[in-house]
Design a protein around this motif. Structure first.
Motif, PDB file in Angstrom:
ATOM      1  N   ILE A  93      -2.586  17.853 -22.227  1.00 48.55           N
ATOM      2  CA  ILE A  93      -3.515  18.187 -21.309  1.00 48.55           C
ATOM      3  C   ILE A  93      -4.525  17.274 -20.879  1.00 48.55           C
ATOM      4  N   LEU A  94      -4.363  17.056 -19.564  1.00 47.99           N
ATOM      5  CA  LEU A  94      -5.417  15.842 -19.073  1.00 47.99           C
ATOM      6  C   LEU A  94      -6.343  16.718 -18.347  1.00 47.99           C
ATOM      7  N   ARG A  95      -7.776  16.386 -18.587  1.00 43.43           N
ATOM      8  CA  ARG A  95      -8.647  17.108 -17.502  1.00 43.43           C
ATOM      9  C   ARG A  95      -8.835  16.214 -16.247  1.00 43.43           C
ATOM     10  N   ARG A  96      -9.533  16.979 -15.246  1.00 45.55           N
ATOM     11  CA  ARG A  96      -9.495  16.494 -13.779  1.00 45.55           C
ATOM     12  C   ARG A  96      -9.933  14.939 -14.085  1.00 45.55           C
ATOM     13  N   LYS A  97     -11.036  14.623 -14.740  1.00 46.84           N
ATOM     14  CA  LYS A  97     -11.462  13.248 -14.755  1.00 46.84           C
ATOM     15  C   LYS A  97     -10.451  12.176 -15.088  1.00 46.84           C
ATOM     16  N   GLN A  98      -9.654  12.618 -16.164  1.00 47.32           N
ATOM     17  CA  GLN A  98      -8.708  11.761 -16.805  1.00 47.32           C
ATOM     18  C   GLN A  98      -7.435  11.448 -15.543  1.00 47.32           C
ATOM     19  N   VAL A  99      -7.392  12.723 -14.568  1.00 44.92           N
ATOM     20  CA  VAL A  99      -6.217  12.668 -13.918  1.00 44.92           C
ATOM     21  C   VAL A  99      -6.734  11.807 -12.912  1.00 44.92           C
ATOM     22  N   GLU A 100      -7.970  11.668 -12.485  1.00 44.37           N
ATOM     23  CA  GLU A 100      -8.550  10.777 -11.342  1.00 44.37           C
ATOM     24  C   GLU A 100      -8.575   9.466 -11.590  1.00 44.37           C
ATOM     25  N   SER A 101      -8.629   9.204 -12.778  1.00 44.80           N
ATOM     26  CA  SER A 101      -8.736   7.738 -13.480  1.00 44.80           C
ATOM     27  C   SER A 101      -7.173   7.360 -13.374  1.00 44.80           C
ATOM     28  N   ARG A 102      -6.140   8.337 -13.858  1.00 47.73           N
ATOM     29  CA  ARG A 102      -4.898   7.697 -13.961  1.00 47.73           C
ATOM     30  C   ARG A 102      -4.310   7.529 -12.554  1.00 47.73           C
ATOM     31  N   THR A 103      -4.536   8.332 -11.675  1.00 48.41           N
ATOM     32  CA  THR A 103      -4.185   8.131 -10.334  1.00 48.41           C
ATOM     33  C   THR A 103      -4.747   7.440  -9.161  1.00 48.41           C
ATOM     34  N   GLY A 104      -6.070   7.461  -9.532  1.00 49.60           N
ATOM     35  CA  GLY A 104      -6.888   6.732  -8.702  1.00 49.60           C
ATOM     36  C   GLY A 104      -7.211   7.550  -7.398  1.00 49.60           C
ATOM     37  N   LEU A 105      -6.853   8.890  -7.361  1.00 48.20           N
ATOM     38  CA  LEU A 105      -7.380   9.742  -6.363  1.00 48.20           C
ATOM     39  C   LEU A 105      -8.674  10.337  -6.809  1.00 48.20           C
ATOM     40  N   SER A 106      -9.502  10.832  -5.588  1.00 49.73           N
ATOM     41  CA  SER A 106     -10.647  11.572  -5.775  1.00 49.73           C
ATOM     42  C   SER A 106     -10.308  13.192  -6.168  1.00 49.73           C
ATOM     43  N   ARG A 107     -11.348  13.902  -6.343  1.00 52.04           N
ATOM     44  CA  ARG A 107     -11.187  15.213  -6.666  1.00 52.04           C
ATOM     45  C   ARG A 107     -10.600  15.881  -5.472  1.00 52.04           C
ATOM     46  N   SER A 108     -11.230  15.778  -4.197  1.00 49.76           N
ATOM     47  CA  SER A 108     -10.877  16.363  -3.004  1.00 49.76           C
ATOM     48  C   SER A 108      -9.324  15.976  -2.823  1.00 49.76           C
ATOM     49  N   THR A 109      -8.936  14.909  -2.917  1.00 46.36           N
ATOM     50  CA  THR A 109      -7.662  14.389  -2.437  1.00 46.36           C
ATOM     51  C   THR A 109      -6.602  15.054  -3.282  1.00 46.36           C
ATOM     52  N   ILE A 110      -7.080  15.179  -4.733  1.00 51.88           N
ATOM     53  CA  ILE A 110      -6.092  15.902  -5.546  1.00 51.88           C
ATOM     54  C   ILE A 110      -5.707  17.275  -5.272  1.00 51.88           C
ATOM     55  N   TYR A 111      -6.903  18.192  -4.881  1.00 53.37           N
ATOM     56  CA  TYR A 111      -6.719  19.417  -4.700  1.00 53.37           C
ATOM     57  C   TYR A 111      -6.250  19.523  -3.171  1.00 53.37           C
ATOM     58  N   ALA A 112      -6.471  18.618  -2.227  1.00 52.85           N
ATOM     59  CA  ALA A 112      -5.546  18.685  -0.988  1.00 52.85           C
ATOM     60  C   ALA A 112      -4.223  18.580  -1.266  1.00 52.85           C
ATOM     61  N   ARG A 113      -3.825  17.872  -1.988  1.00 58.17           N
ATOM     62  CA  ARG A 113      -2.458  17.487  -2.434  1.00 58.17           C
ATOM     63  C   ARG A 113      -1.849  18.269  -2.939  1.00 58.17           C
ATOM     64  N   ILE A 114      -2.521  19.080  -3.821  1.00 58.49           N
ATOM     65  CA  ILE A 114      -1.841  20.245  -4.582  1.00 58.49           C
ATOM     66  C   ILE A 114      -1.600  21.474  -3.477  1.00 58.49           C
ATOM     67  N   ALA A 115      -2.493  21.614  -2.681  1.00 66.41           N
ATOM     68  CA  ALA A 115      -2.344  22.721  -1.495  1.00 66.41           C
ATOM     69  C   ALA A 115      -1.232  22.265  -0.529  1.00 66.41           C
ATOM     70  N   GLU A 116      -0.936  20.914  -0.450  1.00 67.68           N
ATOM     71  CA  GLU A 116       0.230  20.886   0.291  1.00 67.68           C
ATOM     72  C   GLU A 116       1.447  20.621  -0.350  1.00 67.68           C
ATOM     73  N   GLY A 117       1.435  20.743  -1.565  1.00 63.46           N
ATOM     74  CA  GLY A 117       2.679  20.879  -2.328  1.00 63.46           C
ATOM     75  C   GLY A 117       3.171  19.441  -2.980  1.00 63.46           C
ATOM     76  N   SER A 118       2.189  18.433  -2.693  1.00 56.81           N
ATOM     77  CA  SER A 118       2.713  16.983  -2.981  1.00 56.81           C
ATOM     78  C   SER A 118       2.272  16.316  -4.224  1.00 56.81           C
ATOM     79  N   PHE A 119       1.609  17.387  -5.225  1.00 54.84           N
ATOM     80  CA  PHE A 119       0.952  16.907  -6.436  1.00 54.84           C
ATOM     81  C   PHE A 119       0.863  17.828  -7.388  1.00 54.84           C
ATOM     82  N   PRO A 120       1.136  17.759  -8.723  1.00 53.02           N
ATOM     83  CA  PRO A 120       1.495  18.939  -9.631  1.00 53.02           C
ATOM     84  C   PRO A 120       0.374  19.659  -9.667  1.00 53.02           C
TER      85      PRO A 120
END
Length: 71
Positions: free
Chosen positions: A11-38
């Motif tokens: 399990i990766l926590r949010r900061k780890q996901v941000e680091s691995r993907t280069g995405l910000s917190r808000s972008t991660i959650y926006a992409r989750i909402a649109e269905g394009s991110f795990p």
């Protein structure tokens, strides 16, 4: 005798996901909402969530493959 294949889930926590993907917190959650991110996994105990490392790795690999097709 059948051997069982053991899969370890990391399990990766949010900061780890941000680091691995280069995405910000808000972008991660926006992409989750649109269905394009795990989607994250609820870890219980309030708002604690994490992402399966395997799903994040697959998402990154798909972005790499997509970018290479456009060259």
């Amino acid at each position: 005798m059948i051997k069982e294949i053991q899969t370890s889930f990391i399990i990766l926590r949010r900061k780890q996901v941000e680091s691995r993907t280069g995405l910000s917190r808000s972008t991660i959650y926006a992409r989750i909402a649109e269905g394009s991110f795990p989607r994250p996994v609820n870890l219980g105990g309030g708002r604690a969530v994490g992402w399966l490392e395997s799903e994040i790795n697959e998402w990154v690999q798909a972005r790499i493959e997509q970018s290479r097709k456009n060259i």
